[in-house]
Every structure is written in structure tokens, then in C-alpha cells.
Design a protein around this motif. Sequence first.
Motif, mmCIF file in Angstrom:
data_model
loop_
_atom_site.group_PDB
_atom_site.id
_atom_site.type_symbol
_atom_site.label_atom_id
_atom_site.label_comp_id
_atom_site.label_asym_id
_atom_site.label_seq_id
_atom_site.Cartn_x
_atom_site.Cartn_y
_atom_site.Cartn_z
ATOM 1 N N ASN A 98 -5.510 57.523 50.288
ATOM 2 C CA ASN A 98 -4.817 56.946 49.589
ATOM 3 C C ASN A 98 -4.737 55.766 49.727
ATOM 4 O O ASN A 98 -5.971 54.995 49.984
ATOM 5 N N ARG B 158 -7.537 63.145 41.161
ATOM 6 C CA ARG B 158 -6.045 62.451 40.836
ATOM 7 C C ARG B 158 -5.259 61.672 41.781
ATOM 8 O O ARG B 158 -5.946 61.814 43.151
ATOM 9 N N HIS C 297 2.958 65.129 47.910
ATOM 10 C CA HIS C 297 1.898 64.686 46.722
ATOM 11 C C HIS C 297 1.546 65.429 45.685
ATOM 12 O O HIS C 297 0.710 66.057 44.568
ATOM 13 N N ARG D 163 -6.214 67.487 58.823
ATOM 14 C CA ARG D 163 -6.588 67.232 57.938
ATOM 15 C C ARG D 163 -7.364 68.447 57.964
ATOM 16 O O ARG D 163 -7.282 69.368 56.546
ATOM 17 N N ARG E 196 3.073 71.176 45.585
ATOM 18 C CA ARG E 196 2.098 70.999 46.914
ATOM 19 C C ARG E 196 3.781 70.330 47.965
ATOM 20 O O ARG E 196 4.353 69.180 46.963
ATOM 21 N N SER F 93 -5.006 71.845 57.738
ATOM 22 C CA SER F 93 -4.024 71.659 56.832
ATOM 23 C C SER F 93 -4.599 72.005 55.193
ATOM 24 O O SER F 93 -3.836 72.670 54.690
ATOM 25 N N TYR F 94 -5.352 71.937 55.058
ATOM 26 C CA TYR F 94 -5.646 71.276 53.586
ATOM 27 C C TYR F 94 -6.447 73.134 52.895
ATOM 28 O O TYR F 94 -5.657 73.239 51.784
ATOM 29 N N GLN G 35 -3.399 75.554 50.186
ATOM 30 C CA GLN G 35 -3.869 76.195 49.017
ATOM 31 C C GLN G 35 -4.037 77.634 48.907
ATOM 32 O O GLN G 35 -3.617 78.069 47.799
HETATM 33 FE FE1 HDD Z 1 -2.395 64.709 53.115
HETATM 34 C C1 HDD Z 1 -2.418 66.779 50.252
HETATM 35 C C2 HDD Z 1 -3.423 62.289 51.590
HETATM 36 C C3 HDD Z 1 -3.237 63.059 56.004
HETATM 37 C C4 HDD Z 1 -1.531 67.670 54.734
HETATM 38 N N1 HDD Z 1 -3.255 64.264 51.120
HETATM 39 C C5 HDD Z 1 -2.527 64.986 50.028
HETATM 40 C C6 HDD Z 1 -3.695 64.293 48.889
HETATM 41 C C7 HDD Z 1 -3.749 63.362 49.074
HETATM 42 C C8 HDD Z 1 -3.700 63.323 50.646
HETATM 43 C C9 HDD Z 1 -4.374 62.510 48.342
HETATM 44 C C10 HDD Z 1 -3.266 65.434 47.435
HETATM 45 C C11 HDD Z 1 -4.582 66.082 46.529
HETATM 46 C C12 HDD Z 1 -4.316 66.238 45.737
HETATM 47 O O1 HDD Z 1 -3.954 65.559 45.280
HETATM 48 O O2 HDD Z 1 -4.323 67.503 45.649
HETATM 49 N N2 HDD Z 1 -2.963 62.473 53.850
HETATM 50 C C13 HDD Z 1 -3.183 61.834 52.789
HETATM 51 C C14 HDD Z 1 -4.229 60.819 53.790
HETATM 52 C C15 HDD Z 1 -3.588 61.489 55.631
HETATM 53 C C16 HDD Z 1 -2.817 62.439 55.035
HETATM 54 C C17 HDD Z 1 -4.899 59.945 53.398
HETATM 55 C C18 HDD Z 1 -3.981 60.203 56.408
HETATM 56 C C19 HDD Z 1 -4.953 59.776 56.481
HETATM 57 N N3 HDD Z 1 -2.400 65.453 55.235
HETATM 58 C C20 HDD Z 1 -2.251 64.529 56.011
HETATM 59 C C21 HDD Z 1 -1.917 64.858 57.750
HETATM 60 C C22 HDD Z 1 -1.961 66.061 57.019
HETATM 61 C C23 HDD Z 1 -1.646 66.759 55.348
HETATM 62 C C24 HDD Z 1 -1.835 65.077 58.686
HETATM 63 C C25 HDD Z 1 -1.294 67.737 57.898
HETATM 64 C C26 HDD Z 1 -1.981 67.831 59.062
HETATM 65 N N4 HDD Z 1 -1.876 66.883 52.014
HETATM 66 C C27 HDD Z 1 -1.895 67.593 53.363
HETATM 67 C C28 HDD Z 1 -1.271 69.144 52.808
HETATM 68 C C29 HDD Z 1 -1.124 68.594 51.385
HETATM 69 C C30 HDD Z 1 -1.820 67.660 51.356
HETATM 70 C C31 HDD Z 1 0.081 69.194 53.265
HETATM 71 C C32 HDD Z 1 -0.636 68.745 50.134
HETATM 72 C C33 HDD Z 1 -0.506 69.480 49.468
HETATM 73 C C34 HDD Z 1 -2.178 69.580 48.876
HETATM 74 O O3 HDD Z 1 -2.548 68.986 50.831
HETATM 75 O O4 HDD Z 1 -2.981 69.944 49.198
HETATM 76 O O5 HDD Z 1 -2.205 70.235 52.781
#
Ligand code: HDD
Length: 741
Positions: free
Chosen positions: A185, A149, A112, A395, A109, A398-399, A403
Motif C-alpha cells: 500500500n 497495479r 481495491h 491475507r 474486487r 484471503s487472496y 480470486q
Molecule cells: Fe488486501 C486486495 C493491499 C490487508 C484481502 N489488498 C488488495 C490489493 C492491495 C492490497 C494492493 C489490490 C491488489 C490488486 O491490485 O489486485 N491488503 C493490502 C495491504 C494490506 C491488506 C497492504 C495490509 C497490510 N487485504 C488485507 C487483509 C485482507 C485483505 C487483512 C483479508 C483478510 N485484499 C484482500 C482481498 C483483495 C485485496 C479481498 C481484494 C481483491 C483481491 O484481493 O485480489 O483478498
Amino acid sequence: MVWSTVWSDRRWWRRVADGEETVMAHQQPEGERPAGNGPQSTERGFDKQRNLDAARNDPAGHHLTTDQGVRVAQTDDSLRAGDRGPTLLEDFHAREKITHFDHERIPERVVHARGAGAYGRFRVYESMADVTRADFLQDPELETPVFVRFSTVAGSRGSADTVRDVRGFATKFYTRQGNYDLVGNSFPVFFIQDGIKFPDFVHSVKPEPNSEMPQAASAHDTFWDFVSLQPEAMHTVMWLMSDRAIPRSYRMMQGFGVHTFRFVNAAGQGTFVKFHWRPLLGVHSLVWDEAQKCAGKDPDFNRRDLWTAIEHGQYPEWELGVQLVGEQDEHAFDFDLLDATKIIPEEQVPVRPIGRMVLDRNPDNFFAETEQVAFHTANVVPGIDFTNDPLLQARNFSYLDTQLIRLGGPNFAQLPVNRPVARVTNNQRDGYGQQDVHVGTASYTPNSLNPGGCPVTASPDAGAYAHYTQTVSGTKIRERSPSFQDFYSQATLFWNSMADWEREHIVAAFRFELGKCEHRHVRERAVDRINEIDHDLAVAVAQGIGVDEPTATTTNHGRSSPALSMANLAGDGIGTRTVAVLAADGLAGGTLRPLLDALTERGAQPELLGLHDGELSTADGDTVSAARAHTTVSSVLYDAVLVPDGPEAVAAIGADGEARHYVLEAYKHGKPVAGIGAGADLVAGLLDAALPEASVDGAEQGVVLIADPADSDAWRRFLDDFVAALAKHRIFTRDVDAVAA
Ligand code: HDD
């Protein structure tokens, strides 16, 4: 036929409930069987574990085969021309084995990457129908399976658990209406307000690109350069500098949905909602010195803690709470509800507990489940909707996107851990790794070739998702709302709400982090930003990092929110607290056994750490088993240290430098230290020598000693005092700076 009809079929329910046979999706008789990954019904609700059973591959009782199922006779030598000759291309088994191995890794990832997961269940306390039509929030009898997770954010997959960082707390609810992901978070706020800044933020905190250092740490120039230039980060930076960023355990950590989401009820009425997870074990953290040492002594510290607790049947629990705000009150606050750098202070809107989650099963396979689980903020179910929070909106893009690269194509939702328990039927087709065998000629809507034109759309009354109805208008503009411009008030609120010891730890954290920055101007700018939060804090930080104290005086608004302080969230039990009991040959078995029993009865986990592993002889001629040798672990891996009685054993412990270090280090980290008889003399002596100027013993200081364990009143008091000290978790009123440990 739509799935709701299939799953309310009483006949199938009865068959499962009566236990006539084990029913799995692929064993359903024709007509009753849900195609593909259908829901699995049990008396308690919909069981994700049954859904996973179909994918579990247990080698017990089976021969080794190729991927094609052909049995293998020998897997130690490749096929070759003569026993010293070249390997033959014909060796399909060797080629398949090595090729598969070559392709075992997938991208970690991007954030995270390091995590640990577990399955569990969630149940709502009472129907939430007044605010949401989400099915899993209606019936207190219904258990909804979950997968959670936990993660760190900045580090790579193999980095240490106990680094200073935000922790991810992502929950997948396998509801009857489809998967709902609450991707939260351990902090209730985020560093940036708009998702377009996420790549900038993450690039700044990740290892610096030229050297790829430091790993899993914010203590470097690029992070502090960025956050001091982007002051909206400062509220979350305060959380990051606090002990919240080094949790003792995932089981002792709060979780937050962060954004303001929207509940929608059956009448289509919306209510703003913020989600909170509260651990039933209380909220506890490590101290920084300890966290750094844990990273070396046991890089898997938090992961192991979660795994072990679940294996021992000590299932962690969290209460889900919500803060609800009526739509009419959207603008009733001095911050914007759409701004993810803000909390709603609990004194303004109390958290209403609505349900409970327990995690009770470890995954069978880390890669298949914890690594391949795919969360997505846009995985919502009817009754839960978004707001225009620009961080959330990004978000939601992005998620799904991430993937696709991480899990190699669009069929990741079919992976066992991601599969909904709700029936999946649509016209999405093909792609890498397609698992379903789609039946029928028509893969489009509308069609007249499949019976009944299926799959047909449903109405909201039949469970279809209905987006919240909202009028949207506006000028196309690339600009932040003026209501997002207050960057410091809530950072100050956080600082004002801290106990003295929390403040000391925050100052020390700032000094450590900024002290690692090579660029003086970065340190100075960071101090200027801190000065906007609180002048005294900025002065204290400046003094520690060798930059000028800020001259501009700023005014602290003086408001506080007690709910923000960990001092108010400790709880009072000692469940699952670990106690290192130092032991050697000759220890007094007579007092040891009742002590271990008393602690175990109260839910703590004492472990006998021998000067050697194996059997230890007791003074009364018996033996006890050491759990392990003290050299294989460390005081930082325990919540308390105790030296039992027995002159011979205590002499040996006192002569062992590493054993003595256990006592002093535990004391330095604020942990209860205890001694019995000769053990009490040793503890007192060590502390007196370390702190000759101070009076260090006394139960209120968490130093719990008993001279004569035969005195039953004194023994009872000793036990009570030790348990009370353990329940406090740490005693931060000690002056520990002088302790060399
Ligand atoms: Fe994120 C993973 C939580 C902002 C883009 N994020 C990820 C995970 C958590 C969070 C818990 C791990 C999920 C797992 O266990 O697979 N992220 C947050 C929180 C945010 C936040 C609480 C703000 C309130 N995230 C955020 C933003 C973006 C992302 C603003 C993009 C614009 N986050 C991602 C990602 C990830 C990720 C790149 C990396 C791996 C995944 O998603 O599955 O898409």
C-alpha cells in the motif's frame, strides 16, 4: 527433465540472441519446447512480453468471425423471417454475440476495485545473497519483468481516482523461480492488527448498506464509529487524514510492503525485512479542495497520468529499499515487529536501497490485464518467507480465496497476465477454463507411468521452495498479544513529524470528515481518540466540528521521525510537471516559444490552452496550435498556470471569467503562477484584487512575474525562478483562505 535444464540450454539461448527466428513457446521444436506456459528467454533475462505475445489478438488484416472462427458476412441485422418479421432462433451469430455480451462482467474486487496497471522491469543493485537466496535479488545484470497495479481501496470500479483513501501498490515479479507478489500500500501501516477484523473494517468504510452512500469516502458515520471503537486504527487514520491519502500521481507515491516479512539465505538463516518503494520523482500530493474538484473534472486523473506518462516515454521509476533486522533483534523495539499498525522508524533502522523498478509499457487491454491480474501475498519465491503477523496470515488465506469467485475458478493463474515465466508443471487438473492440454496418463505423484515419474519434486538446491525452519509452540488461544496494545505512540510520532502545513491539512481533513458524521457521539468519541494522540490536535478538531474540547489532558512524548514528513521527500526536478499556458489570439509568439522550449527541455509539459481550440494567431503574424480549449480542462488538472505576453491576448484572457479563475484557483492550491509582460500585469492585478490586504507576489511565494521579457538577465531569472517554484511543487506558506476560488 526439469525446467532449469531446459532453460540453461545454450542452443536455445543462442537462437534467440542471434535473432534467427522469433521464438515463442508454442513454436519451440519438439523436445526443446516447454509445455504450456514456459519461460521466454532473451539476452536481458526472462521476458514476460514474449510470454504475452502468444495471447495477443490483433484484428489487423483479419475478417470478423464467430467464436468458432467462421467468417461473418453481416453483423448489423439479425436473421428474420421477412424484413419486418420475427427473429429466427437459427441466427447463431446473433445469439452468440448477445450471449457473450450478457456475460462480459465479472465481480469487481471487494476492495481495491478501482485500479490502473503497467508492465515494467526490476533490477537489483548488488547481490543480496547475504540475506536472501531469492534468485531475482542476486544478479545486477538480470532484469525481472513486473506488472504493477495501483488502486484506491474503498471505491467501486467506476469511482473517482482522487478520493481520500489509501492507495494499493501491488507488484508481481515474474521471476525465474516463479511469481513473487509484493502486495503493498501507499501507507506503511494498516488499520487493524488481525485479519479477522478485515470484514468489519471494510464494511465500515464502504458505502453504508441502507443507502449505498457515500461512494469512495471515509467521511461518514460507520467508518468513524468503527475506528473510534477500534483504537488500533488511529495510527493509520493519521496517515489517512494527511495529504498522503490524495497523491498527485501514482508516479509520485511511496509504496510499502507493510508487514515484516522474512528473507532467508542459502544457509537457511532468516532476517526480518520491511519493503519500501521510493518514487524518483519525489513524493507529492494534491490539496483536498483540488482533489475533490479533480474527481469531477477528470475522475481518471491518476489513471490518465500514469497512462500518459508511459505513452510519452516518461517512464516512472521507484527505488526498492529494505529495512533489515537480525533475528537476534526481534524484541529490541518498543513495539512488536509482527504488528502491522507499526513502522520501524527509519532513524532506528535505515532504509537500504537495493534495486530499481521502471514501468515502461501500458497494458494492451484493461480487462484482460489490469482487471484479471490476481495478486496473492502467499505468492513467494525461495528466499522470501512470512512472519507470524496475524494480518499477513489472514491475507495468505484471503487472496487465493477471492480470486476463485472473482475470476471464476481455479485456473486463473493460467490467464496471460498471471502466467509465470517459470515453467508450470503439476498434477492440478481440469476446472473451468482449463487452458493447458495435459499430456500423459498419470496425474498423481508418485507415478511410474510418465517417463521418469515426472513431474518429480526438486530439492532446495535445485530451486525448490523451502519453508523457513522454526520451532512453534503455544497454547491455543483467541487473544491479542500484550505487545500489540500500544495504539497511540506512533500516531503521535507521525503528528510530531509533520511540517506546519501538513498539520494544517490534517486538522482540516479531520474537520471535514467528522463534520460529515450525523451522530454527535461518534464525533465526540473520535475527538477523545485524537486526544490520546495529541491534545492540541484534538482541541483544534473539536473547535471545527462543534463538540466540546476534551478536558483530559494527555502528554505528547515529543519524539519525531523526519522521514515521515512529505516536506522532506519532495525531490528537486520538474520532470513531467504540467503547466497550463493560457492563450488567445494576439499572444506574443516571440517570448512564448523560448519559454515552451525551456520548460520542455527541463522535462516539464507546458500545454497551450486556447480561449478556443485550433490555431491561434500571434501578435507577430504567425500562428500557434492550442493543445485544447481551456474550457475542456481546468486549473486543478495542472501543476502551474502561466499567462504569456501580448496585450490583445491578455485583454481577452482577463475578460474571460473561467480563464481568470485558472489563475486564482492555482494560487489557492499553492501552485506556481507566472506572467510575462501584459500577462504579469493581469496576474498581479487578479491577486491584488483577491487579497487586497496581503503582499502576494514574489518568487519565493511562487508568483513569478516578468515585466520586460526583452531584458535577458531578467528573463533568465524569470525562468530560473519559475523552474524553482515548479520543483517545490506547492508553496504552502501562502495564506490562501481568503481567496474565493
Ligand atoms: Fe488486501 C486486495 C493491499 C490487508 C484481502 N489488498 C488488495 C490489493 C492491495 C492490497 C494492493 C489490490 C491488489 C490488486 O491490485 O489486485 N491488503 C493490502 C495491504 C494490506 C491488506 C497492504 C495490509 C497490510 N487485504 C488485507 C487483509 C485482507 C485483505 C487483512 C483479508 C483478510 N485484499 C484482500 C482481498 C483483495 C485485496 C479481498 C481484494 C481483491 C483481491 O484481493 O485480489 O483478498
